[in-house]
Design a protein around this motif. Structure first.
Motif, PDB file in Angstrom:
ATOM      1  N   GLY A  36      33.797  41.621  45.172  1.00 51.81           N
ATOM      2  CA  GLY A  36      33.722  43.039  44.452  1.00 51.81           C
ATOM      3  C   GLY A  36      32.189  42.868  43.718  1.00 51.81           C
ATOM      4  O   GLY A  36      31.878  44.175  43.312  1.00 51.81           O
ATOM      5  N   LEU A  86      35.985  45.231  46.975  1.00 54.24           N
ATOM      6  CA  LEU A  86      36.803  45.317  45.817  1.00 54.24           C
ATOM      7  C   LEU A  86      38.256  44.895  46.094  1.00 54.24           C
ATOM      8  O   LEU A  86      39.016  44.303  45.586  1.00 54.24           O
ATOM      9  CB  LEU A  86      36.816  46.646  45.037  1.00 54.24           C
ATOM     10  CG  LEU A  86      35.421  47.001  44.280  1.00 54.24           C
ATOM     11  CD1 LEU A  86      35.568  48.216  43.802  1.00 54.24           C
ATOM     12  CD2 LEU A  86      35.440  45.924  43.059  1.00 54.24           C
ATOM     13  N   ARG A 116      40.565  41.864  44.933  1.00 57.99           N
ATOM     14  CA  ARG A 116      41.740  42.114  44.361  1.00 57.99           C
ATOM     15  C   ARG A 116      43.080  41.560  45.193  1.00 57.99           C
ATOM     16  O   ARG A 116      43.766  41.026  44.724  1.00 57.99           O
ATOM     17  CB  ARG A 116      42.200  43.855  44.449  1.00 57.99           C
ATOM     18  CG  ARG A 116      41.440  44.717  43.363  1.00 57.99           C
ATOM     19  CD  ARG A 116      42.398  45.802  43.086  1.00 57.99           C
ATOM     20  NE  ARG A 116      41.672  46.832  42.201  1.00 57.99           N
ATOM     21  CZ  ARG A 116      40.882  47.716  42.921  1.00 57.99           C
ATOM     22  NH1 ARG A 116      40.770  48.017  44.211  1.00 57.99           N
ATOM     23  NH2 ARG A 116      40.085  48.588  41.972  1.00 57.99           N
ATOM     24  N   LEU A 120      35.438  45.925  38.178  1.00 60.05           N
ATOM     25  CA  LEU A 120      36.665  45.866  37.973  1.00 60.05           C
ATOM     26  C   LEU A 120      36.953  45.771  36.531  1.00 60.05           C
ATOM     27  O   LEU A 120      37.766  45.248  35.868  1.00 60.05           O
ATOM     28  CB  LEU A 120      37.603  44.598  38.702  1.00 60.05           C
ATOM     29  CG  LEU A 120      37.343  44.631  40.224  1.00 60.05           C
ATOM     30  CD1 LEU A 120      38.060  43.354  40.489  1.00 60.05           C
ATOM     31  CD2 LEU A 120      38.398  45.663  40.798  1.00 60.05           C
TER      32      LEU A 120
END
Lengths: 473, 466
Positions: B364, B381, B385, B403
C-alpha cells in the motif's frame, strides 16, 4: 508493462514492449530483437512502442491495441468496501474494545475458535454442540486462569447487561441475576420474572455439562462470584439440569456465601440445601421465590380459564387409556413437564437434543421435524393430550405459533378420523417485548383451540388433569 | 481466582463466528457486533492445541524482539572477516539447503560464477565439475546470519554490508547489489560479471566501508521508514531508499582518497542502481528476524526463503528446522522479449522483507508499482490490509500514509495463516530459468501452503511432547 502484456495477447504478436527510450531500455530492446542496433530516433523522453509479429497486419493490430490502451483511462476503482475480518483474532483487533466472542461454528471447529477467542482476551459464548467434555473442561480452566468467562459449549442463552445472546427473550432490566446450565430453563425463569413484574440484571448460561464432575462447575462458580459482586443484582437464581451431587453441593455452598438471597432450582436434586439458599422445585417456583427474595409481591400466574376446560366430552371406546405426549423444543422444559405429568406421561421428546439437531437447524428455528411428530400424534391411540412448548425471543422462529399450526391442525384431523379426541395444551415462553409478541402468539394458539398456560408447570399440570379426567370418566 | 472484568460492567461488543442469525440478533438489540467471514480451517485439532497461553506469551516475546530491532549499517567487510562460519571453500546460497543435482539453472550459474570469481575454477566446465564432485561446500546464507537476493551466492572474498541490531547486539550480512542485467545473482557468469565483482572487492567494497564508518553508522530503520513514505515498499521498489542511502554516503564518498575517475565510477554505479539499497534492507530485516528467532513455543515465522527449487520457512519456536515444499513460479509482468515460459521457479532470500513487515506487506506504500499486484492503488491497499489477517502485530517504525499511518502488518503467525487460509504475499523479481540471462520480470508469489501445514503440525507435536 501491463499494456505490453495485453498487447502481447493480440493474435499474431509474439513480443511487445512499451518503454521510455533511455539508453538502457534501448539496449534491452536490441537484446530482445525489438530494436535495430544503432538506430537513430527517439530521445529518452519518448515512448517506444515495439511490436514483433508474424505479419505486418498483426503488428499493426498490436500497435493499435497498445495505443488504444494508452489512451484509455483506467476505470476508477470502486471504494473499497469494508472487508470482514477472517478470524476472531482479526475481528477482535478491528473492534478494538470487543469483550465477547460468539462461537456458533460446526462443533468440530468450536474448540479451536473458543481457544482463539481466549487468546484474543475475549469472554466466550459457545453455542456449538458436539464438543468433547475434556475439551470443555480444558477451555474453562484456561478461561478462568485468564480471568475470562466461557459460556458453553451448547450454551443456548445468556443476557449480558440487557443484551440477549443466542436464544434469549426481551425482558425488563432489574435486580434478579441468573446463572444456568439450561438454556430454556433460563428463558422460562427470565420471562416469568418479567411477567410477574420484576426484571433481570444478567442471565449467564454455562452450558449443559457445567455441573458434571468432568467439568466441575467452573463457569457456574465464576458466574456466581460475578453476580455476587454485581451491584445491580440483588437476588440470584441458579437453574440446572440434573447435576453431579458433589459439584452441586459445592455450588450451593458457594452460593450461600454470597451475602445475597439465592434461589436454587436444580432439577432432580435431592440433597440438602444450605442455609441462605432457598430450594425451588420448578422453574415457576424459582421465579416466584426470586420476587419474594426482592420483597416484591408476585401477581399469581392464572391457570387456564375453567371454561376452556372441555367437560363432558364423551369417552370413546377406542381410547380406553390416554396419556400426555410432550413434544418439546426445550430440553429442561421437557424434563420439568414430564416430572409434573408423572404417571400420565406418554411419549416425551426433546427436539433440541443432539440427535435431532445434527446437520439441521434447532427446532426453535425450523419447526419441520416437530410438526411431523405433532401430526403423527393424531394417529396414536395412546395420546389423549398433546403438550407443547412455544419459545419466542431473539434467534427463534419469527412466528413459532403459526409455524406449529399446520402440525396441530393435521393431528386434530387425524384424531377425528380415528374417532378420538385430542386436547392440545401449550405454554408460550416469551414476553410482549419479544419480536414475536407474546399476546399475538397466544392468540394464534387459542384460535386453534389450544389451551394456553402461563407457565410450563401449569401447562404440564393442566395436561395431567385433562388426561386423568378422561381416565376417570 | 482472578476477577473476571469487562463483561457485566460493560456494554456487549461482540465478535461473531458462525451463522448470521446470532450476529443479526445482537445487532437488532443495538449491540455492536463484528462478523467474521469464517471458513472452516484445515487442521482444527492442531489449531486447538496451539491457541494457548504459552504460545501467546512466546509470540509476544518474539514479536517484541522483531519490532524493537534497531538496525544500523555500520560497515562493509570481506565476508571471510565477518560472517560467522565463513570459509574459503564455503559458498553460501539463498533459500533452504539443497544439493547440486537438484539446483535450478540460475543457482548453478551463480555458483559457477562464484567459483570463477574466487579463482577456485578456471572455466565454467571446471567449476561445474568441482561443484558436482563436492569439491566445495554449500550452505544457506540463513545459517550464517546472512541473506542474498535471488541466487544469494556469497563467497569468502566478497564484500558484505554489516548491519547491527542495536537492540540486541546481533548482526546480519548481505552482499552488494550488482544492478540489473547480467549479474551473478541471476546466474550470469560472463567475464563482465566477474570483472564487476572484482571491482566490488577491490574498490567499491572498501570505499563504501570507509564511507560508512565515517558516517558513524547509517540508521537503516529510520531510512526504511522514510522510504515507505516516499513510495517504496523496499523489495521490488528501492528507488527512494537507494537515493536516501546515497545521499547519506555521498559526502563521505566524495572525500575519500581515490582517483577522481574511480570516485566518479562508484558514485555513478550507486546512482545508476535503483536496487542499491535492497541488500542493505534485507540485512536489516534479517537482523530483526534473527533477533526474534529461537523463542520456544513461538509460532512466529522468522524465515521465508527460496533456492529456485524449494520454498522453505523457519519458525521462531522450531529451531533450525526448515519446512519446505516445491517453489512456485511467480505471477507477474515480463520485460520485452520474455514470458512466463521462460521463468524460473521462485528464488532468493529477499522474502525476508515480507517476513519483517515490508515488501509485499507494505504494498500500500508503493502505488508506482501496483501493476504487479493487479493494477490499482486500491488493490495494493487491499493486499496490505489482507496481511493484517495473518500477522501478530503492527510495525512501530514502518507506517503507511495511505492507511492513516497505521504500522505495516508484521510478524507472520503460522496459526493465523492456517486459520484463515491466507498466504503471505511476496513481491519478487523473476529470473530466467537458464543461467546467465538474468531478470526477465517481476511480480507476485505466495509460499506453498504445505510449508505452513508441516510447521503447524510440528508446533502441535512439540506441545504434545511435554
Amino acid at each position: 508493462m501491463r499494456i505490453a502484456d495485453e498487447t502481447r495477447r493480440v493474435p499474431g504478436v509474439s513480443s511487445a514492449a512499451l518503454v521510455l527510450a533511455t539508453a538502457a531500455n534501448r539496449q534491452a530492446l536490441v537484446e530482445a530483437g525489438l530494436w535495430a542496433p544503432g538506430a537513430e530516433g527517439p530521445g529518452p523522453d519518448d515512448l517506444i512502442i515495439a511490436v514483433s509479429a508474424e505479419s505486418e497486419a498483426a503488428a499493426r493490430a498490436g500497435l493499435e491495441r497498445a495505443e488504444a490502451l494508452l489512451a484509455t483511462r483506467r476505470p476508477r476503482a470502486a471504494p473499497a468496501a469494508a472487508e470482514s475480518p477472517r478470524s476472531l483474532t482479526a475481528g477482535a483487533r478491528g473492534a478494538g474494545d470487543a469483550n465477547l466472542a460468539v462461537v456458533s461454528v460446526p462443533g468440530r471447529y468450536a474448540v479451536a475458535e473458543a481457544h482463539q477467542a481466549l487468546s484474543a482476551g475475549l469472554h466466550v459464548f459457545v453455542f456449538s454442540d458436539g464438543v468433547d467434555v475434556a475439551d470443555e473442561a480444558q477451555l474453562k480452566r484456561r478461561a478462568r486462569a485468564r480471568g475470562l468467562l466461557l459460556m458453553g459449549p451448547e450454551c443456548g442463552t445468556s443476557i449480558i447487561n440487557g443484551v440477549g445472546v443466542g436464544f434469549a427473550n426481551a425482558v425488563r432490566r432489574g435486580a434478579v441475576g441468573l446463572v444456568g446450565a439450561s438454556g430454556t430453563g433460563l428463558q422460562e425463569v427470565t420471562t416469568l420474572v418479567h411477567r410477574l413484574g420484576a426484571g433481570v440484571s444478567h442471565a449467564i448460561g454455562t452450558g449443559g455439562r457445567d455441573l458434571q464432575a468432568a467439568v466441575g462447575g467452573v463457569t457456574t462458580l465464576q458466574a456466581l462470584e460475578l453476580l455476587g459482586a454485581d451491584p445491580r443484582t440483588r437476588a440470584i437464581v441458579i437453574v440446572s439440569k440434573p447435576a453431579d451431587d458433589v459439584i452441586a453441593g459445592a455450588v450451593l455452598e458457594a452460593a450461600s456465601d454470597l451475602g445475597k438471597p439465592v434461589v436454587a432450582c436444580l432439577l432432580g436434586w435431592r440433597g440438602k440445601v444450605p442455609a441462605g439458599v432457598r430450594a425451588a422445585l420448578t422453574l415457576e417456583d424459582a421465579a416466584l421465590a426470586a420476587l419474594a427474595a426482592l420483597g416484591m409481591e408476585a401477581r399469581p400466574l392464572a391457570g387456564p380459564k375453567s371454561t376452556s376446560r372441555p367437560r363432558g366430552a364423551k369417552s370413546r371406546p377406542s381410547s380406553r387409556r390416554g396419556g400426555v405426549h410432550g413434544l418439546y423444543t426445550g430440553g429442561t422444559l421437557a424434563e420439568e413437564a414430564r416430572a409434573v405429568v408423572g404417571d400420565a406421561a406418554g411419549r416425551f421428546v426433546d427436539f433440541g437434543a443432539p440427535q435431532y439437531t445434527r446437520g439441521r437447524p434447532h427446532p426453535m428455528i425450523d419447526p419441520e421435524l416437530r410438526n411431523r411428530a405433532i401430526a403423527a400424534t393424531g394417529d396414536d391411540p395412546s395420546a389423549a393430550v398433546l403438550l407443547l412448548d412455544v419459545v419466542l425471543g431473539h434467534c427463534a422462529h419469527p412466528d413459532p405459533a403459526g409455524a406449529a399450526a399446520p402440525g396441530i391442525g393435521e393431528a386434530r384431523a387425524r384424531a377425528r378420523q380415528g374417532r378420538r379426541q385430542l386436547h392440545v395444551v401449550a405454554h408460550v415462553v416469551g414476553t410482549e417485548e419479544d419480536p414475536q409478541r407474546l399476546a399475538a402468539q397466544e392468540r394464534t394458539l387459542r384460535e386453534l383451540d389450544v389451551i394456553v398456560c402461563p407457565s410450563n408447570r401449569l401447562a404440564a399440570a393442566t395436561a395431567r388433569e385433562l388426561a386423568r379426567g378422561r381416565d376417570e370418566r | 481466582m482472578s476477577a473476571e472484568r469487562g463483561l457485566l460492567d460493560r456494554d456487549v461488543v461482540a465478535v461473531s463466528a458462525g451463522p448470521d442469525l446470532f450476529a443479526d440478533a445482537l445487532a437488532s438489540q443495538g449491540a455492536r457486533v463484528t462478523r467474521v467471514d469464517w471458513h472452516p480451517p484445515a487442521m482444527e485439532r492442531e489449531l486447538a492445541a496451539l491457541w494457548r497461553d504459552d504460545v501467546d506469551a512466546a509470540n509476544r516475546e518474539a514479536l517484541a524482539r522483531l519490532l524493537s530491532a534497531h538496525q544500523v549499517l555500520i560497515d562493509v567487510r570481506p565476508a571471510i572477516e565477518v560472517i560467522p562460519g565463513m570459509a574459503r571453500d564455503l559458498i553460501l546460497h539463498a533459500g533452504p539447503p539443497i544439493e547440486w543435482t537438484r539446483m535450478s539453472g540460475p543457482l548453478r550459474g551463480a555458483l559457477v560464477g562464484a567459483l570463477l570469481y574466487e579463482g577456485l575454477a578456471s572455466t565454467p566446465d571446471d567449476a561445474a565439475r568441482l561443484a558436482a564432485a563436492g569439491g566445495v561446500r554449500f550452505d544457506p546464507c540463513h545459517h550464517h546470519a546472512a541473506v542474498g537476493p535471488m541466487a544469494g551466492v556469497t563467497t569468502a572474498s566478497m564484500p558484505v554490508f554489516v548491519v547491527e541490531n542495536r537492540a540486541r547486539g546481533n548482526r546480519a550480512y548481505s552482499t552488494l547489489n550488482e544492478g540489473l542485467g547480467k549479474v551473478l545473482r541471476y546466474g550470469a557468469f560472463a567475464p563482465e560479471v566477474i570483472e564487476r565483482l572484482h571491482w566490488f572487492r577491490d574498490i567499491l567494497g572498501p570505499a563504501l566501508g570507509e564511507a560508512i564508518r565515517r558516517t558513524g553508522g547509517v540508521d537503516v530503520r529510520a531510512l526504511i521508514a522514510q522510504a515507505l513514505q516516499m513510495g517504496d515498499e523496499c523489495h521490488n521498489r528501492n528507488r527512494a531508499a537507494s537515493a536516501l542511502l546515497i545521499k547519506a554516503l555521498a559526502p563521505h564518498l566524495a572525500s575519500l582518497d581515490l582517483p577522481p575517475a574511480e570516485r566518479a565510477r562508484l558514485l555513478a554505479f550507486a546512482a545508476g542502481n535503483d536496487h542499491f539499497f535492497l541488500n542493505v534492507g534485507m540485512a536489516a530485516c534479517k537482523a530483526a528476524a534473527d533477533a526474534a528467532h529461537g523463542v520456544p513455543r513461538s509460532s512466529l515465522v522468522t524465515t521465508m526463503a527460496r533456492n529456485g527449487t524449494q520454498f522453505g520457512i523457519r519458525v521462531s519456536g522450531l529451531g533450525d528446522r526448515w519446512f519446505t515444499a516445491e517453489a512456485q513460479t511467480p505471477v507477474g509482468l515480463y520485460f520485452a522479449g520474455f514470458g512466463a515460459a521462460d521463468a524460473n521457479p521462485d528464488i532468493g532470500d529477499s522474502a525476508i522483507t515480507e517476513t519483517a513487515g515490508i515488501g509485499g506487506f507494505a504494498m500500500g506504500a508503493a502505488p508506482a508499482i501496483v501493476e504487479f499486484v493487479g493494477g490499482t492503488p486500491a488493490d495494493a491497499l487491499r493486499s496490505t490490509r489482507l496481511m493484517y489477517e495473518i500477522t501478530l502485530g503492527e510495525n512501530t517504525a514502518y507506517r503507511l500514509p495511505p492507511l492513516d499511518f497505521r504500522g505495516t502488518p508484521t510478524g507472520i503467525d503460522v496459526r493465523l495463516v492456517m486459520q484463515t487460509g491466507i498466504l503471505p504475499q511476496i513481491n519478487t523479481g523473476i529470473a530466467h530459468r537458464e543461467a546467465g540471462i538474468g531478470q526477465i520480470g517481476a511480480g507476485l508469489v505466495k509460499p506453498p501452503r504445505a510449508c505452513f501445514e508441516s510447521a503447524l503440525r510440528a508446533l502441535a507435536a512439540e506441545r504434545h511432547g511435554d
